[in-house]
Write a protein that holds these residues in place. Structure first.
Motif, PDB file in Angstrom:
ATOM      1  N   SER A  48      -8.343   3.111  -6.958  1.00 39.02           N
ATOM      2  CA  SER A  48      -9.344   2.169  -6.940  1.00 39.02           C
ATOM      3  C   SER A  48      -9.875   1.859  -5.662  1.00 39.02           C
ATOM      4  N   GLY A  49      -9.221   2.328  -4.621  1.00 34.21           N
ATOM      5  CA  GLY A  49      -9.530   2.318  -3.220  1.00 34.21           C
ATOM      6  C   GLY A  49      -9.558   0.628  -2.804  1.00 34.21           C
ATOM      7  N   GLN A  50     -10.551   0.240  -2.517  1.00 34.89           N
ATOM      8  CA  GLN A  50     -10.974  -1.078  -2.023  1.00 34.89           C
ATOM      9  C   GLN A  50     -10.300  -2.197  -2.836  1.00 34.89           C
ATOM     10  N   ALA A  51     -10.422  -2.227  -4.161  1.00 29.28           N
ATOM     11  CA  ALA A  51      -9.845  -2.933  -4.864  1.00 29.28           C
ATOM     12  C   ALA A  51      -8.402  -3.141  -4.874  1.00 29.28           C
ATOM     13  N   ASP A  52      -7.654  -2.151  -4.732  1.00 29.12           N
ATOM     14  CA  ASP A  52      -6.122  -2.066  -4.407  1.00 29.12           C
ATOM     15  C   ASP A  52      -5.937  -2.798  -3.293  1.00 29.12           C
ATOM     16  N   THR A  53      -6.660  -2.480  -2.133  1.00 30.07           N
ATOM     17  CA  THR A  53      -6.556  -3.236  -0.863  1.00 30.07           C
ATOM     18  C   THR A  53      -6.488  -4.718  -0.821  1.00 30.07           C
ATOM     19  N   GLU A  54      -7.834  -4.852  -1.539  1.00 32.00           N
ATOM     20  CA  GLU A  54      -7.851  -6.458  -1.592  1.00 32.00           C
ATOM     21  C   GLU A  54      -6.615  -7.114  -2.369  1.00 32.00           C
ATOM     22  N   ALA A  55      -6.350  -6.591  -3.356  1.00 28.69           N
ATOM     23  CA  ALA A  55      -5.399  -7.117  -4.189  1.00 28.69           C
ATOM     24  C   ALA A  55      -3.974  -7.236  -3.707  1.00 28.69           C
ATOM     25  N   ASP A  56      -3.658  -6.243  -2.666  1.00 33.80           N
ATOM     26  CA  ASP A  56      -2.562  -6.288  -1.778  1.00 33.80           C
ATOM     27  C   ASP A  56      -2.537  -7.495  -1.013  1.00 33.80           C
ATOM     28  N   ALA A  57      -3.722  -7.552  -0.398  1.00 36.73           N
ATOM     29  CA  ALA A  57      -4.086  -8.654   0.578  1.00 36.73           C
ATOM     30  C   ALA A  57      -3.773 -10.196   0.056  1.00 36.73           C
ATOM     31  N   LYS A  58      -4.332 -10.124  -1.019  1.00 32.26           N
ATOM     32  CA  LYS A  58      -4.484 -11.478  -2.060  1.00 32.26           C
ATOM     33  C   LYS A  58      -3.013 -11.811  -2.211  1.00 32.26           C
ATOM     34  N   ALA A  59      -2.094 -10.940  -2.932  1.00 28.85           N
ATOM     35  CA  ALA A  59      -0.752 -11.107  -3.154  1.00 28.85           C
ATOM     36  C   ALA A  59       0.016 -11.310  -1.981  1.00 28.85           C
ATOM     37  N   ALA A  60      -0.323 -10.826  -0.699  1.00 29.59           N
ATOM     38  CA  ALA A  60       0.491 -11.159   0.531  1.00 29.59           C
ATOM     39  C   ALA A  60       0.112 -12.444   0.869  1.00 29.59           C
ATOM     40  N   ALA A  61      -1.202 -13.066   0.826  1.00 32.96           N
ATOM     41  CA  ALA A  61      -1.568 -14.228   1.170  1.00 32.96           C
ATOM     42  C   ALA A  61      -0.881 -15.188   0.125  1.00 32.96           C
ATOM     43  N   LYS A 100       0.988  -1.168  -0.039  1.00 27.84           N
ATOM     44  CA  LYS A 100       0.108   0.001  -0.072  1.00 27.84           C
ATOM     45  C   LYS A 100       0.734   1.162  -0.121  1.00 27.84           C
ATOM     46  N   LYS A 101       1.814   1.149   0.778  1.00 28.71           N
ATOM     47  CA  LYS A 101       2.894   2.182   0.676  1.00 28.71           C
ATOM     48  C   LYS A 101       3.417   2.632  -0.534  1.00 28.71           C
ATOM     49  N   ALA A 102       4.084   1.491  -1.075  1.00 28.28           N
ATOM     50  CA  ALA A 102       4.538   1.581  -2.517  1.00 28.28           C
ATOM     51  C   ALA A 102       3.846   2.145  -3.663  1.00 28.28           C
ATOM     52  N   ARG A 103       2.337   1.778  -3.478  1.00 24.25           N
ATOM     53  CA  ARG A 103       1.342   2.293  -4.477  1.00 24.25           C
ATOM     54  C   ARG A 103       1.286   3.662  -4.243  1.00 24.25           C
ATOM     55  N   GLU A 104       0.983   4.291  -2.902  1.00 23.40           N
ATOM     56  CA  GLU A 104       0.886   5.684  -2.800  1.00 23.40           C
ATOM     57  C   GLU A 104       1.912   6.407  -3.053  1.00 23.40           C
ATOM     58  N   GLU A 105       3.069   5.950  -2.688  1.00 21.35           N
ATOM     59  CA  GLU A 105       4.536   6.562  -3.233  1.00 21.35           C
ATOM     60  C   GLU A 105       4.323   6.726  -4.673  1.00 21.35           C
ATOM     61  N   ALA A 106       4.032   5.722  -5.542  1.00 19.98           N
ATOM     62  CA  ALA A 106       4.016   5.903  -6.965  1.00 19.98           C
ATOM     63  C   ALA A 106       2.909   6.737  -7.431  1.00 19.98           C
ATOM     64  N   LYS A 107       1.768   7.068  -6.757  1.00 19.65           N
ATOM     65  CA  LYS A 107       0.917   7.898  -7.278  1.00 19.65           C
ATOM     66  C   LYS A 107       1.754   9.358  -6.768  1.00 19.65           C
ATOM     67  N   ARG A 108       2.213   9.682  -5.749  1.00 19.66           N
ATOM     68  CA  ARG A 108       2.586  10.999  -5.449  1.00 19.66           C
ATOM     69  C   ARG A 108       3.804  11.199  -6.290  1.00 19.66           C
ATOM     70  N   GLN A 109       4.589  10.364  -6.950  1.00 23.80           N
ATOM     71  CA  GLN A 109       5.685  10.674  -7.586  1.00 23.80           C
ATOM     72  C   GLN A 109       5.043  10.790  -9.168  1.00 23.80           C
TER      73      GLN A 109
END
Length: 481
Positions: free
Chosen positions: A99-112, A78-87
């Motif tokens: 994409s909000g919730q969709a990004d969070t769910e994708a991050d959680a799925k990738a972590a799992a 999530k931090k990496a995604r937010e940093e990319a957006k800031r850049q």
């Protein structure tokens, strides 16, 4: 009931054990009762594979570590995604999609996917070892007693999956043929039980933690010990006794793995959670002695006459009949009291009862007993744990997942509506083994033709091996005991 050595052998295997397997009827036919009693003298042993299984605390720490790593990966993503957006914004982008919730769910799925939950694997390993111990047991009486006590002192894998199998190995199996008080102390003092019944979040109102955190007492643990594990309902205790006992048990907890990577998940008595002062339970005052205050109450509950009656009735109902003869229950309760809760002697008293040998085999087997009996009859000794546990779930008796602290029911009314699901499971199993398992061999050699003439005739006229096996597996000869 008509009696003969072979008929008694079948009765022993079905009523007290886990069903006939190749050679078992012949093996005990010369002295069925003697073989049954001899099995009680052998500790209910696990297979050698159990030695490789982790302790419950080790498993608990592994799951906690995986959860922490998974959470860290999700946060980092999530931090990496937010940093990319800031850049992107800093580089002059006029619009950045969010994409909000969709990004969070994708991050959680990738972590799992990167850090899988080891708890599921621990559960399946435990299930495999436990099931294969049942499939290879000569009779299965000792295993059935382990199953009984595991259900009596149940926890749920739905709440603490990583510890469910290890709890049975550590707190139930070593004590199933010993003294009830030792079994009681082991089960109630096990971290899995404390977690399951929420005692790890219980604290005395006047304890240091209770005052500082303004959190209070949780009565679940004390109530279930009295109502389900020892005295039984309507046995003379009241709400004041439950509250007092709950106060006694404050401080019984487990070490948090995040704070203790070497011993997290192990039992701990935390005096900061413990309600100070003496407590009165069932008219007896117990001085404040830390963890020993709770153990003293448990010892007295184990010795209470109501506990003897409750345990005897439940054992007789599970093994003998939904409505066991009162004389049998009274005899078992008397032996329980006279031997200070020697569970082996109580089991022997049940075996010695005339009712155990004369009552007809009308009790419907629970799904777990039936499916293991079916697999034993087929001569199979190794299982796919995933497939087996899925079958248990389909049958309504998922392994180590009872619907409540009461455990799974042991009466016909609770299971009779599930016969349709048993038919589905029998069909699938018969289809899988029909090429290797001859139904005639099972009926004539494994079961020694100790099935009804109607079943023998139906098998003889079946259109296929699969159909013949299903007819056998669904017959009263394998469904009832």
């Amino acid at each position: 009931m008509q009696s003969s050595p072979k008929a008694d052998a079948v009765l022993v295997l079905n009523r007290f054990g886990l069903g006939p397997r190749p050679g078992s009827i012949v093996g005990i036919a010369s002295d069925p009762r003697g073989a049954l009693l001899a099995e009680l003298e052998r500790a209910p042993a696990m297979l050698a594979a159990a030695a490789a299984l982790p302790s419950t605390a080790t498993a608990f720490r592994a799951v906690n570590e995986a959860n922490a790593r998974r959470q860290a990966k999700t946060i980092a993503a999530k931090k990496a995604r937010e940093e990319a957006k800031r850049q992107q914004v800093a580089a002059g982008a006029t619009m950045v999609a969010d994409s909000g919730q969709a990004d969070t769910e994708a991050d959680a799925k990738a972590a799992a996917e990167a850090v899988p939950d080891p708890g599921r694997q621990f559960y399946l390993q435990e299930a495999k070892v436990r099931t294969e111990a049942a499939l290879t047991a000569e009779i299965g009486f000792a295993e059935r007693l382990v199953w009984f006590w595991s259900n009596h002192f149940c926890i749920s894998a739905d709440k603490i999956q990583s510890m469910s199998g290890g709890y049975e190995r550590e707190a139930i199996r070593p004590y199933a043929l010993g003294r009830f008080v030792d079994l009681l102390l082991a089960a109630e003092g096990h971290p899995a039980m404390l977690f399951y019944l929420d005692n790890n979040v219980s604290m005395g109102a006047n304890s240091i933690a209770g005052i500082n955190r303004t959190r209070g007492l949780n009565e679940n643990f004390a109530r279930e010990i009295m109502e389900l594990h020892t005295l039984g309902v309507r046995s003379g205790y009241g709400q004041d006794d439950v509250i007092a006992f709950a106060n006694v048990l404050t401080g019984w907890t487990l070490l948090p793995p995040a704070d203790n990577p070497e011993h997290g998940g192990e039992f701990s008595f935390n005096p900061r959670l413990h309600e100070p002062g003496a407590q009165t339970v069932l008219g007896k005052s117990y001085a404040e002695e830390g963890v020993e205050q709770g153990r003293a109450v448990l010892r007295d509950l184990a010795a209470h006459p109501a506990t003897a009656t409750h345990v005897a009735g439940k054992l007789a109902r599970d093994f003998i009949a939904d409505q066991p003869p009162q004389e049998l229950v009274d005899d078992m309760a008397r032996v329980f009291r006279d031997t200070a809760g020697d569970l082996k002697e109580v089991a022997k008293a049940m075996v010695a009862s005339p009712a155990a040998w004369t009552l007809p085999p009308t009790k419907l087997k629970r799904p777990s007993e039936w499916v293991v009996g079916m697999v034993r009859a087929a001569g199979i000794t190794e299982v796919d744990a995933l497939r087996f546990t899925q079958g248990q779930r389909i049958l309504g008796e998922a392994l180590w997942r009872p619907p409540s602290p009461r455990g799974y029911a042991d009466d016909e009314a609770s299971w009779i509506d599930g016969l349709g699901r048993r038919l589905d499971v029998a069909n699938v199993f018969a289809e899988r083994i029909a090429g290797q398992v001859d139904p005639q061999f099972v009926t004539e050699t494994v079961l020694q033709s100790c099935v009804s003439s109607d079943v023998m005739e139906a098998i003889a006229h079946a259109e296929s091996r699969q159909q013949a096996l299903v007819l056998l597996f669904m017959s009263a000869d394998l469904q009832r005991r």
